[in-house]
Design a protein around this motif. Sequence first.
Motif, mmCIF file in Angstrom:
data_model
loop_
_atom_site.group_PDB
_atom_site.id
_atom_site.type_symbol
_atom_site.label_atom_id
_atom_site.label_comp_id
_atom_site.label_asym_id
_atom_site.label_seq_id
_atom_site.Cartn_x
_atom_site.Cartn_y
_atom_site.Cartn_z
ATOM 1 N N PRO A 114 7.097 25.881 -15.344
ATOM 2 C CA PRO A 114 7.709 24.555 -15.482
ATOM 3 C C PRO A 114 7.881 24.169 -16.951
ATOM 4 C CG PRO A 114 5.409 24.350 -14.868
ATOM 5 C CD PRO A 114 5.741 25.819 -14.822
ATOM 6 N N VAL A 115 8.925 23.438 -17.213
ATOM 7 C CA VAL A 115 9.161 22.891 -18.546
ATOM 8 C C VAL A 115 8.448 21.549 -18.610
ATOM 9 C CG1 VAL A 115 10.898 21.969 -20.119
ATOM 10 C CG2 VAL A 115 11.385 24.030 -18.819
ATOM 11 N N VAL A 116 7.631 21.385 -19.611
ATOM 12 C CA VAL A 116 6.903 20.129 -19.782
ATOM 13 C C VAL A 116 7.577 19.350 -20.911
ATOM 14 C CG1 VAL A 116 4.692 19.057 -20.334
ATOM 15 C CG2 VAL A 116 4.752 21.187 -19.022
ATOM 16 N N LEU A 117 8.157 18.226 -20.543
ATOM 17 C CA LEU A 117 8.798 17.380 -21.543
ATOM 18 C C LEU A 117 7.828 16.296 -21.979
ATOM 19 C CD1 LEU A 117 12.282 16.932 -19.844
ATOM 20 C CD2 LEU A 117 11.669 18.506 -21.678
ATOM 21 N N ARG A 118 7.861 15.984 -23.232
ATOM 22 C CA ARG A 118 7.014 14.924 -23.773
ATOM 23 C C ARG A 118 7.925 13.783 -24.214
ATOM 24 N NH1 ARG A 118 2.703 17.265 -22.531
ATOM 25 N NH2 ARG A 118 1.902 19.117 -23.510
ATOM 26 N N GLY A 119 7.545 12.588 -23.844
ATOM 27 C CA GLY A 119 8.332 11.410 -24.208
ATOM 28 C C GLY A 119 8.143 11.040 -25.668
ATOM 29 N N LEU A 120 8.683 9.915 -26.035
ATOM 30 C CA LEU A 120 8.573 9.412 -27.397
ATOM 31 C C LEU A 120 7.438 8.390 -27.476
ATOM 32 C CD1 LEU A 120 12.379 8.825 -28.029
ATOM 33 C CD2 LEU A 120 10.998 10.791 -28.723
#
Length: 79
Positions: A8-14
């Motif tokens: 899975p791709v783990v995206l991190r917010g701002l």
Amino acid sequence: MIGWRGGPVVLRGLAPQVAHDSRLVVLGSFPSAASLAAQQYYAHPRNQFWPLLGAIWSIDLAALPYAQRLAALREHGVL
């Protein structure tokens, strides 16, 4: 979303942008890919956040550097 290695791709917010004396906090959904790449909220060129607020305040926010946009929000009690 699946990454190139099958995981899975783990995206991190701002990081949140909020001041202790804010009168209004704008909550939205997860930042777009354009916003994540630029590390700026509402960075997609078709996003109308900056033009709309700029029209309300008679400031061309979209033409300003991001730090000045945030400063304008703080000046108007939005952050």
